[in-house]
Design a protein around this motif. Structure first.
Motif, PDB file in Angstrom:
ATOM      1  N   ASN A   1      -3.502   4.522  17.430  1.00  0.00           N
ATOM      2  CA  ASN A   1      -3.956   3.684  18.425  1.00  0.00           C
ATOM      3  C   ASN A   1      -4.874   2.450  17.957  1.00  0.00           C
ATOM      4  OD1 ASN A   1      -5.761   6.018  17.032  1.00  0.00           O
ATOM      5  ND2 ASN A   1      -7.329   5.192  18.212  1.00  0.00           N
ATOM      6  N   SER A   2      -4.695   1.453  18.766  1.00  0.00           N
ATOM      7  CA  SER A   2      -5.389   0.010  18.328  1.00  0.00           C
ATOM      8  C   SER A   2      -4.977  -0.250  16.843  1.00  0.00           C
ATOM      9  CB  SER A   2      -6.838   0.169  18.587  1.00  0.00           C
ATOM     10  OG  SER A   2      -7.244   0.430  19.959  1.00  0.00           O
ATOM     11  N   MET A   3      -4.180   0.120  16.597  1.00  0.00           N
ATOM     12  CA  MET A   3      -3.793  -0.477  15.050  1.00  0.00           C
ATOM     13  C   MET A   3      -3.468  -1.822  14.753  1.00  0.00           C
ATOM     14  SD  MET A   3      -0.392   0.833  12.744  1.00  0.00           S
ATOM     15  CE  MET A   3      -0.310   0.487  11.024  1.00  0.00           C
ATOM     16  N   PHE A   4      -2.929  -2.625  15.691  1.00  0.00           N
ATOM     17  CA  PHE A   4      -2.613  -3.884  15.499  1.00  0.00           C
ATOM     18  C   PHE A   4      -3.515  -4.682  16.764  1.00  0.00           C
ATOM     19  CE2 PHE A   4       1.540  -2.043  14.119  1.00  0.00           C
ATOM     20  CZ  PHE A   4       1.324  -2.251  12.625  1.00  0.00           C
ATOM     21  N   SER A   5      -4.436  -4.279  17.446  1.00  0.00           N
ATOM     22  CA  SER A   5      -5.054  -4.798  18.781  1.00  0.00           C
ATOM     23  C   SER A   5      -5.587  -6.007  18.215  1.00  0.00           C
ATOM     24  CB  SER A   5      -5.986  -3.645  19.125  1.00  0.00           C
ATOM     25  OG  SER A   5      -6.724  -4.345  20.221  1.00  0.00           O
ATOM     26  N   GLY A   6      -5.186  -7.174  18.905  1.00  0.00           N
ATOM     27  CA  GLY A   6      -6.037  -8.340  18.533  1.00  0.00           C
ATOM     28  C   GLY A   6      -5.287  -9.210  17.347  1.00  0.00           C
ATOM     29  N   CYS A   7      -4.161  -8.632  16.837  1.00  0.00           N
ATOM     30  CA  CYS A   7      -3.595  -9.403  15.870  1.00  0.00           C
ATOM     31  C   CYS A   7      -2.515 -10.555  16.632  1.00  0.00           C
ATOM     32  CB  CYS A   7      -2.655  -8.412  15.129  1.00  0.00           C
ATOM     33  SG  CYS A   7      -3.610  -7.359  13.959  1.00  0.00           S
ATOM     34  N   SER A   8      -3.321 -11.393  17.028  1.00  0.00           N
ATOM     35  CA  SER A   8      -2.844 -12.505  17.829  1.00  0.00           C
ATOM     36  C   SER A   8      -1.939 -13.570  17.325  1.00  0.00           C
ATOM     37  CB  SER A   8      -3.898 -13.452  18.562  1.00  0.00           C
ATOM     38  OG  SER A   8      -4.613 -14.005  17.752  1.00  0.00           O
ATOM     39  N   ASN A   9      -1.691 -13.351  16.008  1.00  0.00           N
ATOM     40  CA  ASN A   9      -0.918 -14.224  15.174  1.00  0.00           C
ATOM     41  C   ASN A   9       0.580 -13.506  14.231  1.00  0.00           C
ATOM     42  OD1 ASN A   9      -1.705 -17.141  15.599  1.00  0.00           O
ATOM     43  ND2 ASN A   9      -3.655 -16.202  14.646  1.00  0.00           N
TER      44      ASN A   9
ATOM     45  N   LEU B   1       0.892  -1.308   0.181  1.00  0.00           N
ATOM     46  CA  LEU B   1       0.217   0.009   0.087  1.00  0.00           C
ATOM     47  C   LEU B   1       0.906   1.294  -0.087  1.00  0.00           C
ATOM     48  CD1 LEU B   1      -2.553  -1.157   2.736  1.00  0.00           C
ATOM     49  CD2 LEU B   1      -2.923  -1.026   0.495  1.00  0.00           C
ATOM     50  N   ASP B   2       0.448   2.407  -0.709  1.00  0.00           N
ATOM     51  CA  ASP B   2       1.118   3.603  -0.590  1.00  0.00           C
ATOM     52  C   ASP B   2       0.449   4.418   0.373  1.00  0.00           C
ATOM     53  OD1 ASP B   2       1.984   6.142  -1.038  1.00  0.00           O
ATOM     54  OD2 ASP B   2       1.961   6.102  -3.235  1.00  0.00           O
ATOM     55  N   THR B   3       1.045   4.415   1.460  1.00  0.00           N
ATOM     56  CA  THR B   3       0.427   5.068   2.677  1.00  0.00           C
ATOM     57  C   THR B   3       1.246   6.671   2.690  1.00  0.00           C
ATOM     58  OG1 THR B   3       1.927   3.873   4.132  1.00  0.00           O
ATOM     59  CG2 THR B   3      -0.095   3.058   3.544  1.00  0.00           C
ATOM     60  N   SER B   4       1.761   7.132   1.859  1.00  0.00           N
ATOM     61  CA  SER B   4       2.679   8.336   1.950  1.00  0.00           C
ATOM     62  C   SER B   4       1.959   9.641   2.354  1.00  0.00           C
ATOM     63  CB  SER B   4       3.433   8.530   0.758  1.00  0.00           C
ATOM     64  OG  SER B   4       2.643   8.723  -0.411  1.00  0.00           O
ATOM     65  N   LYS B   5       0.591   9.529   2.083  1.00  0.00           N
ATOM     66  CA  LYS B   5      -0.219  10.616   2.478  1.00  0.00           C
ATOM     67  C   LYS B   5      -1.115  10.442   3.709  1.00  0.00           C
ATOM     68  CE  LYS B   5      -0.090  12.784  -1.974  1.00  0.00           C
ATOM     69  NZ  LYS B   5      -0.844  13.330  -3.102  1.00  0.00           N
ATOM     70  N   VAL B   6      -1.026   9.165   4.367  1.00  0.00           N
ATOM     71  CA  VAL B   6      -2.048   8.739   5.339  1.00  0.00           C
ATOM     72  C   VAL B   6      -1.825   9.395   6.744  1.00  0.00           C
ATOM     73  CG1 VAL B   6      -2.861   6.873   6.658  1.00  0.00           C
ATOM     74  CG2 VAL B   6      -2.572   6.806   4.207  1.00  0.00           C
ATOM     75  N   THR B   7      -2.550  10.177   7.458  1.00  0.00           N
ATOM     76  CA  THR B   7      -2.330  10.544   8.792  1.00  0.00           C
ATOM     77  C   THR B   7      -3.089   9.945   9.573  1.00  0.00           C
ATOM     78  OG1 THR B   7      -4.558  12.099   8.453  1.00  0.00           O
ATOM     79  CG2 THR B   7      -2.428  12.829   7.792  1.00  0.00           C
ATOM     80  N   ASN B   8      -3.942   9.063   9.350  1.00  0.00           N
ATOM     81  CA  ASN B   8      -4.571   8.274  10.213  1.00  0.00           C
ATOM     82  C   ASN B   8      -4.847   6.893  10.088  1.00  0.00           C
ATOM     83  OD1 ASN B   8      -6.490   6.981  12.420  1.00  0.00           O
ATOM     84  ND2 ASN B   8      -8.412   8.654  12.100  1.00  0.00           N
ATOM     85  N   MET B   9      -4.091   6.138  11.139  1.00  0.00           N
ATOM     86  CA  MET B   9      -4.128   4.449  10.688  1.00  0.00           C
ATOM     87  C   MET B   9      -4.597   3.753  12.112  1.00  0.00           C
ATOM     88  SD  MET B   9      -0.500   3.374   8.894  1.00  0.00           S
ATOM     89  CE  MET B   9      -0.205   3.919   7.107  1.00  0.00           C
ATOM     90  N   GLY B  10      -5.320   4.450  12.846  1.00  0.00           N
ATOM     91  CA  GLY B  10      -5.924   3.726  14.090  1.00  0.00           C
ATOM     92  C   GLY B  10      -6.795   2.582  13.780  1.00  0.00           C
ATOM     93  N   TYR B  11      -6.710   1.706  14.354  1.00  0.00           N
ATOM     94  CA  TYR B  11      -7.464   0.404  14.214  1.00  0.00           C
ATOM     95  C   TYR B  11      -7.398  -0.380  12.962  1.00  0.00           C
ATOM     96  CZ  TYR B  11      -9.986   1.651  18.569  1.00  0.00           C
ATOM     97  OH  TYR B  11     -10.443   1.883  19.878  1.00  0.00           O
ATOM     98  N   MET B  12      -6.386   0.222  12.227  1.00  0.00           N
ATOM     99  CA  MET B  12      -6.216  -0.333  10.851  1.00  0.00           C
ATOM    100  C   MET B  12      -6.390  -1.694  10.620  1.00  0.00           C
ATOM    101  SD  MET B  12      -3.327   0.813   8.104  1.00  0.00           S
ATOM    102  CE  MET B  12      -3.449   0.162   6.228  1.00  0.00           C
TER     103      MET B  12
END
Length: 270
Positions: free
Chosen positions: A129-137, A96-107
């Motif tokens: 915030n919570s970007m990887f929350s629950g990514c148990s693997n 993904l091109d994320t060069s302009k992204v400002t918000n990745m919360g809960y992504m």
């Protein structure tokens, strides 16, 4: 005919029985927020022209049956909040091109099928915030530029398979609540490389939930604390570590941190 449609937001939202999507002309679309939100039976996504899209907030949120995402042009996207949240069957994420992204919360919140994340440009991001929350693997996180991030609350909550965090900068972060919550087992996490500085009162027990950090991880954390730019805000950092010192490096760093107003708990140095 969707050839002139600019707003595809909520287009198929909550179509829980929808299995597939027909070919669509999305060349003019700028908003795909919640486009497929809660399409729980959807098993594939057609090729989409996303070259003009700026908002992908919750675009695939709660698409629990999706295993893959097609290639997407995200060069203009600024908002990826919860883009893949609760996509529990996803096994891979495209580049993904994320060069302009400002918000990745809960992504990637609750993406339990993911074992890895592609490289991401987070140089403009302020919310993780919570970007990887629950990514148990997830076993590791790519190096992220967090120099502008103010919110990392719950960022790694539930990431109990993590072994390594490549780099993390807390210089501007004011919220780390439940980043490594004490009710999770982080025994596999041994390496964290902290860059920049830490200059706030750590919340949610600091690193006390991570019992097996290696020497270089403890050293990088203490060095970041010692670089704090606002010593009047520095208060407490909690560890859960017993460490054999090497050439008094940790002992000297702890002394320097104490001189800047830090109270360090849970770190035993032999």
């Amino acid at each position: 005919d969707t050839s002139q449609v600019t707003d595809m937001g909520n287009k198929f939202s909550a179509c829980s029985n929808l299995i597939s999507i027909p070919a669509l002309d999305t060349s003019q679309a700028t908003n795909m927020s919640r486009m497929f939100y809660s399409c729980t039976s959807l098993n594939s996504i057609p090729t989409l022209d996303t070259s003009q899209v700026t908002d992908m907030n919750y675009m695939f949120g709660v698409c629990t049956n999706l295993t893959t995402i097609p290639a997407l042009d995200t060069s203009k996207v600024t908002n990826m909040n919860a883009m893949f949240s609760n996509c529990s069957s996803l096994t891979t994420i495209p580049t993904l091109d994320t060069s302009k992204v400002t918000n990745m919360g809960y992504m990637f919140d609750s993406c339990k099928g993911l074992t890895s994340i592609p490289a991401l440009d987070t140089s403009k991001v302020t919310y993780l915030n919570s970007m990887f929350s629950g990514c148990s693997n997830l076993t590791s996180i790519p190096a992220l530029n967090t120099s502008k991030v103010t919110n990392m609350g719950s960022m790694f909550s539930g990431c109990t398979s993590l072994t390594t965090i490549e780099s993390i900068d807390f210089s501007r972060c004011i919220n780390t609540s439940y980043m490594f919550p004490s009710w999770n087992n982080y025994s596999k996490l041994t390496s964290i490389h902290v860059t920049g500085s830490i200059s706030f009162s750590w919340t949610s027990d600091g690193f006390s939930s991570i019992p097996n950090l290696d020497f270089n991880s403890i050293k990088s954390i203490l060095e970041a604390m010692n670089r704090c730019t606002n010593p009047e805000t520095a208060k407490t950092m909690s560890f859960n570590s017993t460490m054999t010192d090497q050439d008094s490096q940790l002992t000297n760093l702890v002394s320097e941190c104490n001189g800047k107003g830090w109270t360090i708990t849970g770190l035993t140095i032999n």
